[in-house]
Design a protein around this motif. Structure first.
Motif, PDB file in Angstrom:
ATOM      1  N   GLU A 161       0.838  -1.204   0.000  1.00 44.51           N
ATOM      2  CA  GLU A 161       0.000   0.000   0.000  1.00 44.51           C
ATOM      3  C   GLU A 161       0.871   1.251   0.000  1.00 44.51           C
ATOM      4  O   GLU A 161       0.612   2.209  -0.743  1.00 44.51           O
ATOM      5  CB  GLU A 161      -0.920  -0.005   1.225  1.00 44.51           C
ATOM      6  N   LYS A 193       2.270   6.193  -7.153  1.00 43.22           N
ATOM      7  CA  LYS A 193       1.210   7.067  -7.652  1.00 43.22           C
ATOM      8  C   LYS A 193       1.644   8.533  -7.608  1.00 43.22           C
ATOM      9  O   LYS A 193       1.368   9.306  -8.545  1.00 43.22           O
ATOM     10  CB  LYS A 193      -0.053   6.876  -6.803  1.00 43.22           C
ATOM     11  N   GLY A 203      -2.953  -5.643  -5.763  1.00 37.30           N
ATOM     12  CA  GLY A 203      -4.018  -4.741  -6.202  1.00 37.30           C
ATOM     13  C   GLY A 203      -5.245  -5.469  -6.712  1.00 37.30           C
ATOM     14  O   GLY A 203      -6.344  -4.890  -6.769  1.00 37.30           O
ATOM     15  N   PRO A 208      -8.502  -3.289  -1.855  1.00 31.65           N
ATOM     16  CA  PRO A 208      -9.173  -2.074  -2.332  1.00 31.65           C
ATOM     17  C   PRO A 208      -8.447  -0.788  -1.969  1.00 31.65           C
ATOM     18  O   PRO A 208      -8.752   0.279  -2.517  1.00 31.65           O
ATOM     19  CB  PRO A 208     -10.546  -2.145  -1.641  1.00 31.65           C
ATOM     20  N   LYS A 209      -7.473  -0.867  -1.066  1.00 28.65           N
ATOM     21  CA  LYS A 209      -6.728   0.333  -0.689  1.00 28.65           C
ATOM     22  C   LYS A 209      -5.686   0.708  -1.738  1.00 28.65           C
ATOM     23  O   LYS A 209      -5.137   1.808  -1.694  1.00 28.65           O
ATOM     24  CB  LYS A 209      -6.053   0.127   0.673  1.00 28.65           C
ATOM     25  N   GLN A 263      -5.299   1.842  -5.154  1.00 25.24           N
ATOM     26  CA  GLN A 263      -6.179   2.431  -6.159  1.00 25.24           C
ATOM     27  C   GLN A 263      -5.364   3.210  -7.191  1.00 25.24           C
ATOM     28  O   GLN A 263      -4.552   4.065  -6.839  1.00 25.24           O
ATOM     29  CB  GLN A 263      -7.207   3.372  -5.510  1.00 25.24           C
ATOM     30  N   SER A 286      -5.996   4.860 -11.415  1.00 26.09           N
ATOM     31  CA  SER A 286      -6.898   5.015 -12.560  1.00 26.09           C
ATOM     32  C   SER A 286      -6.470   4.029 -13.645  1.00 26.09           C
ATOM     33  O   SER A 286      -5.354   3.488 -13.593  1.00 26.09           O
ATOM     34  CB  SER A 286      -6.812   6.447 -13.094  1.00 26.09           C
ATOM     35  N   TRP A 290      -2.724   2.361 -13.990  1.00 21.48           N
ATOM     36  CA  TRP A 290      -2.407   0.929 -13.952  1.00 21.48           C
ATOM     37  C   TRP A 290      -1.518   0.565 -15.133  1.00 21.48           C
ATOM     38  O   TRP A 290      -0.581  -0.227 -14.998  1.00 21.48           O
ATOM     39  CB  TRP A 290      -3.682   0.089 -13.989  1.00 21.48           C
ATOM     40  N   THR A 292      -6.796  -6.211 -13.340  1.00 22.66           N
ATOM     41  CA  THR A 292      -6.974  -5.456 -12.099  1.00 22.66           C
ATOM     42  C   THR A 292      -7.739  -4.166 -12.354  1.00 22.66           C
ATOM     43  O   THR A 292      -8.635  -3.795 -11.593  1.00 22.66           O
ATOM     44  CB  THR A 292      -5.600  -5.129 -11.472  1.00 22.66           C
ATOM     45  N   SER A 293      -7.384  -3.485 -13.428  1.00 21.70           N
ATOM     46  CA  SER A 293      -8.085  -2.247 -13.783  1.00 21.70           C
ATOM     47  C   SER A 293      -9.555  -2.521 -14.096  1.00 21.70           C
ATOM     48  O   SER A 293     -10.440  -1.745 -13.704  1.00 21.70           O
ATOM     49  CB  SER A 293      -7.403  -1.598 -14.992  1.00 21.70           C
ATOM     50  N   ARG A 310     -11.404  -3.142 -10.798  1.00 21.27           N
ATOM     51  CA  ARG A 310     -11.512  -1.944  -9.966  1.00 21.27           C
ATOM     52  C   ARG A 310     -12.423  -0.868 -10.573  1.00 21.27           C
ATOM     53  O   ARG A 310     -13.055  -0.107  -9.839  1.00 21.27           O
ATOM     54  CB  ARG A 310     -10.117  -1.349  -9.749  1.00 21.27           C
ATOM     55  N   HIS A 311     -12.496  -0.807 -11.892  1.00 17.56           N
ATOM     56  CA  HIS A 311     -13.190   0.325 -12.517  1.00 17.56           C
ATOM     57  C   HIS A 311     -14.305  -0.085 -13.489  1.00 17.56           C
ATOM     58  O   HIS A 311     -14.995   0.777 -14.011  1.00 17.56           O
ATOM     59  CB  HIS A 311     -12.183   1.204 -13.273  1.00 17.56           C
TER      60      HIS A 311
END
Length: 472
Positions: A221, A228, A255, A259-260, A262, A264, A268, A293-294, A297-298
């Motif tokens: 994390e 990032k 990832g 969920p921590k 993150q 876009s 990724w 993964t992307s 998550r999205h």
């Protein structure tokens, strides 16, 4: 008071005046007596008083000459060339270095974990990345990195000798964590490649000390936040490029579930792009996992439905490309093994074979991940179930050979065994995967039991098949 080199035997052998074979991580005498082996192979220095104050480097040799008044004077004896080329920088470079500081000793201990003479089963560079070779030259400029190196060296030693964390190793790990938090509070220091490297080293440390979760490492994390904030790595910095290459894998795989972590969709993609392996099969595998993964998550995915058909089509293309790449790797592995058993001992390139086998194992793992997600959309495709069983069987077939490189050399197989458990429909293969995972968890002292492991695997399976999101 110059330093005079002395022996390189460990402290125990030197104290008992026994000959030390200087083996790593423990000399044979200490291993036989089950003693802590400290200082094997390290250069030590005895400090002796030097008479006089003459500096043979900074003060050239002198000769006596007569001046015009008959007085004897002392003149440096130099050639014409020496007068014109004399430079104090050259003098400073020639001053002999006398290692005596705590940092120098820590550096020497760390070098012992990465040099070629250290067994493959315990060598950090071979299993965690080439960036480790560049760390000694960067020590002394970043406190977080310095303390992380000390923590890693202590964790590696205690793990190799006792398969558990010693109090000394835990104290150094705690010190490194406090120092890292201090550096992370400073935006400038937090963005340096040395601080990012400290995070990676503590991630490795945590593996030695054991974690309380199958999926969570904790430091990923922090690494994700730094990556990032930095947005990119410097391709002109070889150290940073190799560090990014090693760190991106843990962040991307964690990832999938955490969920921590993150990013876009574009972040990724940027996370896994690296010019070193841009056009290689391992580099492509990382991009495939990052894409999944992307999506998770999205994409707001539900089983059998998606609001992004383009992403699903790309997943199908990636999956077919991966299968073709795995077939190529499998054929290449077969070509490395001589058919004649008598020739195998002299013609077998073990180092290359182990490297290819490791990438092939990861490829099978990525195949299970992609097939699981794809099966949520292509529910009528029976070939996906067959593929996942084939991938799982392939992983378990490699388990016996991986045992030869335990503990560190086979540490990556834990992730592969989890994938085999998720991908197979055969109860026998699943039971074998559970057995292997339990042995790995016991080796690394995580405290996790098989009774706790199975429910975790069920949650992972449902998460990858887009049935239920993974929860703590």
């Amino acid at each position: 008071m110059p330093g005079v080199p002395s022996g390189r035997g460990c402290d125990g052998c030197r104290k008992q005046k026994k000959k030390c074979d200087q083996a790593k991580p423990s000399c044979s005498r200490c291993a036989r007596l089950k003693m802590a082996c400290v200082g094997a192979g390290q250069q030590r220095y005895k400090f002796k008083e030097q008479n006089g104050t003459q500096n043979a480097i900074a003060i050239p040799r002198r000769t006596k000459e007569q001046n015009g008044t008959g007085t004897t004077i002392i003149m440096p004896q130099r050639t014409k060339e020496e007068y014109t080329s004399f430079d104090m920088i050259d003098v400073l470079k020639t001053v002999p270095h006398t290692p005596s500081s705590k940092l120098t000793l820590a550096t020497d201990e760390f070098v012992g974990t990465i040099k070629m003479s250290t067994s493959v089963r315990y060598n950090l560079v071979y299993w965690y990345g080439e960036f480790l070779k560049d760390i000694p030259a960067r020590l002394g400029r970043n406190g977080a990195l310095d303390t992380a190196v000390e923590a890693l060296t202590a964790a590696h030693s205690s793990f190799c000798l006792y398969h558990r964390a010693t109090p000394e190793a835990l104290v150094k790990y705690s010190t490194a964590l406090r120092t890292l938090r201090f550096y992370l509070d400073d935006p400038v220091k937090a963005s340096s490649s040395e601080t990012l490297c400290a995070v990676m080293l503590l991630l490795i440390c945590q593996g030695f000390h054991g974690t309380s979760s199958v999926r969570w490492t904790g430091h990923c994390e922090g690494a994700a936040q730094i990556l990032k904030a930095r947005r990119y790595y410097d391709p002109n910095d070889e150290f940073e490029s190799k560090l990014h290459l090693s760190l991106r894998g843990p962040v991307v795989f964690e990832g999938l579930f955490n969920p921590k972590i993150q990013f876009s969709p574009s972040e990724w993609k940027t996370l896994v792009d690296n010019h070193i392996d841009e056009n290689t099969f391992p580099g492509k595998m990382m991009r495939y996992v990052s894409h999944v993964t992307s999506m998770i998550r999205h994409g707001h995915l539900r089983k059998g439905d998606s609001n992004d058909q383009k992403a699903v089509d790309e997943l199908r293309t990636n999956y077919q490309t991966l299968k073709a790449g795995l077939k190529t790797y499998e054929d290449y592995m077969d070509s490395l093994k001589p058919i004649d058993k008598d020739l195998r001992k002299i013609a077998f390139d073990a180092h290359t074979y182990q490297l290819v086998e490791r990438f092939y194992s990861f490829g099978l793992t990525v195949g299970v991940i992609l097939a699981c997600v794809l099966s949520a959309f292509d529910t009528e495709d029976k070939g996906l179930i067959s593929d996942m069983n084939s991938f799982a069987n392939g992983i378990m077939a490699l388990a016996h050979h991986a045992r030869l490189f335990k503990p560190l050399g086979a540490s990556y197989m834990q992730l592969c065994f989890q994938a085999a458990w998720v991908g197979t429909t055969d109860p026998l293969v699943r039971a074998e995967a559970e057995k292997e995972m339990a042995e790995y968890l016991a080796d690394f002292g995580t405290g996790y039991t098989i009774e706790q492991l199975v429910p975790e695997m069920e949650k992972i399976s449902r998460h990858l098949r887009l049935i239920d999101p993974y929860t703590m």
